[in-house]
Design a protein around this motif. Structure first.
Motif, short mmCIF file in Angstrom:
data_model
loop_
_atom_site.label_atom_id
_atom_site.label_comp_id
_atom_site.label_asym_id
_atom_site.label_seq_id
_atom_site.Cartn_x
_atom_site.Cartn_y
_atom_site.Cartn_z
N GLY A 1 0.80 -1.22 0.00
CA GLY A 1 0.00 0.00 0.00
C GLY A 1 0.83 1.27 0.00
O GLY A 1 0.48 2.26 -0.65
N SER A 2 1.96 1.25 0.72
CA SER A 2 2.81 2.44 0.78
C SER A 2 3.43 2.74 -0.58
O SER A 2 3.54 3.90 -0.99
CB SER A 2 3.90 2.25 1.84
N SER A 3 3.84 1.69 -1.30
CA SER A 3 4.37 1.87 -2.65
C SER A 3 3.29 2.42 -3.57
O SER A 3 3.51 3.37 -4.33
CB SER A 3 4.90 0.54 -3.19
N TYR A 4 2.08 1.85 -3.49
CA TYR A 4 0.95 2.33 -4.28
C TYR A 4 0.71 3.81 -4.00
O TYR A 4 0.47 4.61 -4.90
CB TYR A 4 -0.31 1.56 -3.88
N LEU A 5 0.73 4.16 -2.71
CA LEU A 5 0.36 5.51 -2.29
C LEU A 5 1.26 6.56 -2.92
O LEU A 5 0.78 7.55 -3.49
CB LEU A 5 0.43 5.60 -0.75
N TYR A 6 2.57 6.36 -2.83
CA TYR A 6 3.49 7.36 -3.38
C TYR A 6 3.44 7.40 -4.90
O TYR A 6 3.55 8.46 -5.51
CB TYR A 6 4.92 7.09 -2.89
N ARG A 7 3.27 6.24 -5.51
CA ARG A 7 3.23 6.22 -6.97
C ARG A 7 1.96 6.91 -7.47
O ARG A 7 1.98 7.63 -8.47
CB ARG A 7 3.30 4.78 -7.48
N ALA A 8 0.85 6.70 -6.78
CA ALA A 8 -0.41 7.35 -7.17
C ALA A 8 -0.32 8.86 -6.95
O ALA A 8 -0.85 9.65 -7.73
CB ALA A 8 -1.57 6.76 -6.37
N TYR A 9 0.36 9.24 -5.87
CA TYR A 9 0.50 10.67 -5.54
C TYR A 9 1.25 11.42 -6.63
O TYR A 9 0.90 12.54 -6.99
CB TYR A 9 1.23 10.80 -4.20
N HIS A 10 2.28 10.80 -7.18
CA HIS A 10 3.11 11.48 -8.18
C HIS A 10 2.59 11.32 -9.60
O HIS A 10 3.08 11.99 -10.51
CB HIS A 10 4.55 10.96 -8.10
N ALA A 11 1.61 10.46 -9.80
CA ALA A 11 1.10 10.21 -11.15
C ALA A 11 -0.12 11.09 -11.42
O ALA A 11 -0.92 11.34 -10.53
CB ALA A 11 0.73 8.74 -11.31
N PRO A 12 -0.28 11.57 -12.66
CA PRO A 12 -1.50 12.30 -13.00
C PRO A 12 -2.67 11.32 -13.08
O PRO A 12 -2.46 10.12 -13.24
CB PRO A 12 -1.18 12.89 -14.37
N PRO A 13 -3.94 11.80 -12.99
CA PRO A 13 -4.32 13.20 -12.80
C PRO A 13 -4.24 13.61 -11.34
O PRO A 13 -4.50 12.80 -10.45
CB PRO A 13 -5.77 13.22 -13.28
N HIS A 14 -3.87 14.87 -11.09
CA HIS A 14 -3.76 15.37 -9.73
C HIS A 14 -5.12 15.96 -9.32
O HIS A 14 -5.36 17.15 -9.46
CB HIS A 14 -2.64 16.40 -9.64
N LEU A 15 -5.98 15.09 -8.84
CA LEU A 15 -7.37 15.46 -8.62
C LEU A 15 -7.58 16.21 -7.32
O LEU A 15 -6.85 16.02 -6.34
CB LEU A 15 -8.25 14.21 -8.61
N THR A 16 -8.61 17.04 -7.31
CA THR A 16 -9.12 17.65 -6.07
C THR A 16 -10.63 17.59 -6.15
O THR A 16 -11.22 17.53 -7.23
CB THR A 16 -8.68 19.12 -5.92
N ASN A 17 -11.28 17.62 -4.98
CA ASN A 17 -12.73 17.73 -5.00
C ASN A 17 -13.12 19.20 -5.02
O ASN A 17 -12.27 20.09 -5.08
CB ASN A 17 -13.38 16.98 -3.82
N SER A 18 -14.43 19.49 -4.99
CA SER A 18 -14.89 20.88 -5.13
C SER A 18 -14.48 21.75 -3.95
O SER A 18 -14.51 22.97 -4.05
CB SER A 18 -16.41 20.90 -5.27
N ARG A 19 -14.09 21.13 -2.84
CA ARG A 19 -13.62 21.92 -1.69
C ARG A 19 -12.12 22.18 -1.79
O ARG A 19 -11.53 22.76 -0.87
CB ARG A 19 -13.95 21.19 -0.39
N GLY A 20 -11.51 21.74 -2.87
CA GLY A 20 -10.07 21.95 -3.06
C GLY A 20 -9.22 20.93 -2.33
O GLY A 20 -7.99 21.06 -2.29
N GLU A 21 -9.84 19.88 -1.77
CA GLU A 21 -9.08 18.87 -1.04
C GLU A 21 -8.47 17.87 -2.03
O GLU A 21 -9.16 17.40 -2.94
CB GLU A 21 -10.01 18.12 -0.07
N PRO A 22 -7.18 17.54 -1.89
CA PRO A 22 -6.55 16.61 -2.82
C PRO A 22 -7.15 15.21 -2.69
O PRO A 22 -7.40 14.71 -1.59
CB PRO A 22 -5.08 16.62 -2.40
N THR A 23 -7.40 14.59 -3.83
CA THR A 23 -8.00 13.25 -3.84
C THR A 23 -7.29 12.30 -4.81
O THR A 23 -7.67 11.13 -4.92
CB THR A 23 -9.49 13.33 -4.24
N GLY A 24 -6.29 12.79 -5.52
CA GLY A 24 -5.66 12.00 -6.58
C GLY A 24 -4.99 10.74 -6.10
O GLY A 24 -5.06 9.70 -6.77
N ALA A 25 -4.31 10.79 -4.95
CA ALA A 25 -3.63 9.60 -4.44
C ALA A 25 -4.64 8.53 -4.05
O ALA A 25 -4.46 7.34 -4.33
CB ALA A 25 -2.74 9.95 -3.25
N VAL A 26 -5.72 8.95 -3.40
CA VAL A 26 -6.77 8.00 -3.02
C VAL A 26 -7.34 7.33 -4.27
O VAL A 26 -7.47 6.11 -4.36
CB VAL A 26 -7.91 8.69 -2.23
#
Length: 922
Positions: free
Chosen positions: A19-44
């Protein structure tokens, strides 16, 4: 890869996810998503998406997702400098861990996080335990260290590259087998983890020693043998090995994955459990993962898990459904009219035969007074075998007093449409207190679309019945009057119920924000009836003139095509990118200025514009494209949109642009060109009826005036106060000449600077626009800020506030959210900064023109009927039809009135013109 089975499954291996490997790889990979409140959601999103893919591919019954725990591990006790160089976890990643863990658990996937060790150690322990029990194991990771775990039964998969690594794969990738991976890592060291390794020993040297002698231990048993291996530096290597033996074996220990971690669960206990739909609906809703939320609410299988416990194939009961009543008798209608009359607020919705408000026929109405319950009143379903319904005229006569009264209050979704439909039947809908589309828009204009289906999913976690579900799609789609009542009633009643529920959800949240609430109550909601009336009145069109213009443009297009063919020396399709590329770059040898993502020479508009400076063919192509677009979009299409009255009736949209500006469609009035002769001719086809003139009033340089007010720059304030030509005044300041000595060219350049800076234009952009060098453009900008320091201070201040709040505001309090203002990607962040600087000006201009429309509507209500009508709103301009004899007096009065729409520290100037057509009046 062929995998043997665990006892619980005939096919699937135990899957262990790093999971930790997944997490960092997802964080650095596009798309860098946010929700409408501006909270980052791309890694999730990235991690969950990879998990879904893995499950779909292998369908396991047993699985675990393993994460590093907080705090130090046993390796830190062995070596204090372990991972010392690693930066702390970024804040925008840290905040995603909790929702990610929650989703994984809600999916029914076992999640393991053990203090004092790393995820690798937990995975290594579980893998060897499962192997000892005779089971196949699949480790999903991107971590090279895991290669040491590979055996005939333990395999690695990298989901990012979709590669599987078995024993042979380890040999092929690393040059040694799994049994020597730790030795290789120990000798090479690891800068990321700060494992020291052997100084000066890289991959080639380490492999030479391992392949020539064997393990690290074997090498140290006979270090002198290394000198005979013949690689570069081999002769001095024995001494180096002796000096750094301690570091080598320390590195070996640090690189070794621990395989005896004490765990609460055995591999056989890592069963994939049942998903928690309610928890997933809330999590997906908060994070705004709409597609996955749809899956949950649909009731189907959530994950393709092998044990079948994770969601049945049959659909679950609909959540938060609407109880509905079908009103077919007069007594039912009377009961509902009484119920609606007694309510403080009720939701109303109309069902019609068309989304075109001018063509739509009323088929039914729906109502709701309490959440979860709705009623449908059909009046015109005419399919074969349709039940007898109440007469439409009788129903509307009974409802008219209730609908036209200001009490009780009404709420709807896009009530402008319903108001226009009811107006066709002589009902003026009053008492509009709320509109859920506008509530959502004022709450957060950038929070996705503001239609009911999307909002129900986002705010209520409710999947609505979609129109296509009951009407079908494409050419065979039914109109609402053809839909059986057993399907129409739940759909229509749900519309009213969901509208009421959305209001009950949104209004309390909106009220917490003073500015957005003010914008809703004082601008957006009161505009609804004004725009409905403006749309229904429409504007008269001279179709003969448009047909003539279309014919002339067609002749010009043919001529341009012939010229293009002559220059190219062959016939080709001017609209074909491939043929253009072949002509431009292969045949004519034009320079390649830019390439497409696939590496082909680009023929995009900006490329053609640059090439057109030196070559005739690109200039012809640009002119052809421009005229063809004008013909297709306006001169050909406008006559098709004319109704029997001879008028076009555009649709204005309040909840589309982020800044508050109105947009329009069918036709799009905002995009008719004004700077070209052809564009002005299109405006000439918008005509006044006999006995009337068109009056066009627009604000002069409104955004620059707003800039002066917001920045409080002394120079700008004085220039506007003195009534100076602001571009000429800027030219005098920037070029250091007397006001009266400013040349036309200097004024043109100053105008480009004035407007360019408002839109965040860089020196590069300004240089391109003015066709000057970048250094010269930067000099203009530097001089501008030197002369107008308040503007620079405003920009710096706004940029800083935007980073802090993640939104900016207009003078009236409209919030313009900037979800990417703190994005890691610098280009996206800079784009958001440019928006932050411009949005308060553009948004304030939008607020001012809307306030002007309200003032104008009040003024028009006091005039004689058919004396003057508001017929169009385009950018900063309002257009009226006004009787000839009173046109001048109305022009003066309205210009004065519009100048009072906002209190700025500079004059707000509205200027008007009269003419027989729009071009003359503008």
């Amino acid at each position: 890869m062929k995998l043997a089975s665990m006892s619980h499954s005939a096919q699937a291996p135990l899957i262990l996810v790093d999971g930790s490997s997944y997490l960092y790889r997802a964080y650095h990979a596009p798309p860098h998503l946010t929700n409408s409140r501006g909270e980052p959601t791309g890694a999730v999103y990235g991690v969950v998406n990879m998990l879904r893919s893995l499950l779909k591919q292998y369908g396991p019954s047993h699985m675990a997702v393993v994460f590093d725990a907080k705090g130090k591990t046993f390796r830190d006790e062995i070596y204090a400098e372990y991972k010392a160089h690693r930066p702390p976890m970024p804040d925008d990643l840290r905040c995603q861990i909790e929702p990610l863990h929650a989703i994984i658990r809600a999916l029914g996937l076992p999640l393991i996080c053990i203090s004092g060790v790393e995820a690798d150690d937990v995975i290594g322990t579980l893998a060897q335990q499962a192997e000892a029990e005779g089971h196949d194991v699949l480790i999903s990771t991107g971590d090279k260290d895991m290669a040491q775990l590979v055996t005939d039964k333990i395999t690695l998969i990298n989901t990012m590259t979709d590669t599987v690594m078995d024993v042979e794969g380890v040999h092929n990738k690393f040059g040694v087998g799994p049994e020597l991976i730790i030795d290789l890592l120990a000798m090479m060291g690891d800068k990321v983890d700060n494992i020291p390794g052997l100084p000066g020993v890289g991959e080639k040297t380490a492999l030479a020693m391992l392949q020539g002698i064997g393990s690290l231990e074997a090498i140290y048993q006979d270090v002198d043998a290394v000198a005979a291996l013949g690689f570069r530096g081999a002769k001095t290597m024995p001494k180096k090995l002796a000096e750094h033996k301690e570091a080598a074996f320390l590195s070996y220990t640090l690189a070794t994955i621990k395989t005896d971690v004490e765990l609460d669960q055995k591999p056989s206990e890592l069963l994939i459990g049942e998903a928690d739909r309610d928890a997933l609906a809330k999590l997906y809703g908060d994070l705004e993962f709409r597609r996955w939320l749809n899956e949950v609410l649909d009731g189907g299988a959530i994950l393709p898990a092998g044990n079948g416990d994770n969601g049945a194939s049959a659909k679950a009961p609909a959540q938060n459904g609407t109880e509905h009543e079908l009103i077919l008798t007069e007594s039912q209608l009377d009961t509902w009219i009484e119920k609606l009359s007694q309510a403080e607020l009720f939701a109303i919705d109309t069902e019609t035969t068309s989304i075109d408000y001018m063509a739509a026929e009323l088929v039914g109405l729906s109502f709701a007074v309490e959440a979860g319950k709705g009623a449908y009143l059909p009046v015109a379903h005419d399919y074969e075998g349709a039940p007898v319904q109440l007469d439409r005229d009788t129903v509307l006569a009974k409802l008219k007093p209730l609908l036209e009264d200001t009490a009780p209050r009404k709420v709807g979704q896009n009530l402008k449409y319903d108001m226009s439909v009811l107006a066709k039947y002589g009902i003026a809908l009053n008492g509009i207190a709320f509109d859920t589309m506008l509530e959502s828009y004022c709450f957060n204009s950038t929070a996705g679309r503001h239609n009911m289906d999307d909002m129900a999913l986002k705010y209520l976690g409710h999947k609505t019945i979609h129109f296509e579900d009951i009407a079908g799609k494409g050419a065979k789609q039914k109109t609402f009057n053809q839909i059986p009542l057993e399907e129409a009633a739940p759909y229509a009643a749900e519309d009213a119920d969901i509208t009421l529920r959305l209001h009950q959800h949104l209004w309390p949240r909106l009220q917490e924000l003073a500015g957005p609430t003010r914008v809703f109550e004082q601008l957006e909601r009161p505009l609804v009836p004004i725009m409905s009336a403006m749309e229904r009145h429409g504007v008269l069109i001279d179709t003969d003139q448009l047909h003539q213009q279309s014919s002339e443009i067609a002749t010009t297009l043919d001529s341009l095509e012939q010229q293009a063919h002559e220059i190219a020396g062959e016939v080709f399709n001017l609209g074909s990118t491939k043929q253009l590329q072949a002509i431009f770059f292969d045949k004519l040898g034009y320079p390649v200025l830019k390439k497409t993502p696939k590496g082909a020479p680009s023929t995009a508009e900006e490329v053609l514009q640059e090439l057109a400076l030196d070559y005739p063919l690109p200039k012809i192509i640009l002119e052809h494209r421009s005229l063809a677009k004008l013909k297709n979009t306006y001169t050909d299409k406008l006559p098709q949109l004319v109704k029997p009255s001879g008028r076009v009736h555009t649709s204005y949209h309040q909840a589309v642009t982020a800044t508050g500006r109105l947009s329009s469609s069918d036709p799009n009035l905002q995009n008719i060109p004004i700077r070209t002769a052809e564009g002005r001719r299109i405006r000439q086809a918008f005509i006044a009826p006999e006995g009337y003139k068109l009056l066009a009033i627009d604000y002069s340089q409104i955004e620059l005036r707003i800039m002066a007010h917001l920045s409080q720059d002394k120079g700008l304030l004085e220039a506007f106060a003195a009534g100076k030509d602001i571009h000429k005044a800027t030219a005098a300041e920037v070029f250091g000449v007397d006001f009266d000595s400013v040349t036309t060219e200097q004024r043109r350049r100053a105008k480009a600077v004035n407007f360019g800076l408002i839109y965040g234009m860089s020196a590069f952009g300004l240089a391109k626009q003015l066709d000057i060098g970048r250094a010269e453009a930067q000099e203009y900008i530097d001089r501008y800020f030197h002369r107008y320091p308040g503007v620079l201070e405003y920009m710096d201040r706004t940029r800083a506030q935007a980073h802090d709040k993640e939104y900016v505001e207009t003078l009236m309090g409209r919030r313009l959210h900037l979800p990417e203002i703190n994005a890691r990607n610098k280009m996206r962040q800079q784009a958001a900064e440019r928006t932050a600087i411009n949005a308060p000006m553009q948004g304030t201009a939008a607020d001012i023109i809307k306030k002007a429309m309200l003032l104008v509507a009040d003024y028009l209500s006091q005039q004689a009927e058919d004396e003057i009508h508001l017929i169009m709103q385009v950018h900063d301009e309002l257009v009226f039809e006004v009787r000839e004899g009173v046109a001048e007096q109305h022009k003066d009065a309205l210009c004065e009135l519009m100048s009072q729409a906002a209190e700025l520290d500079v004059p707000l100037l509205a200027e008007g013109g009269l003419g027989d057509n729009w071009d003359q009046a503008h």
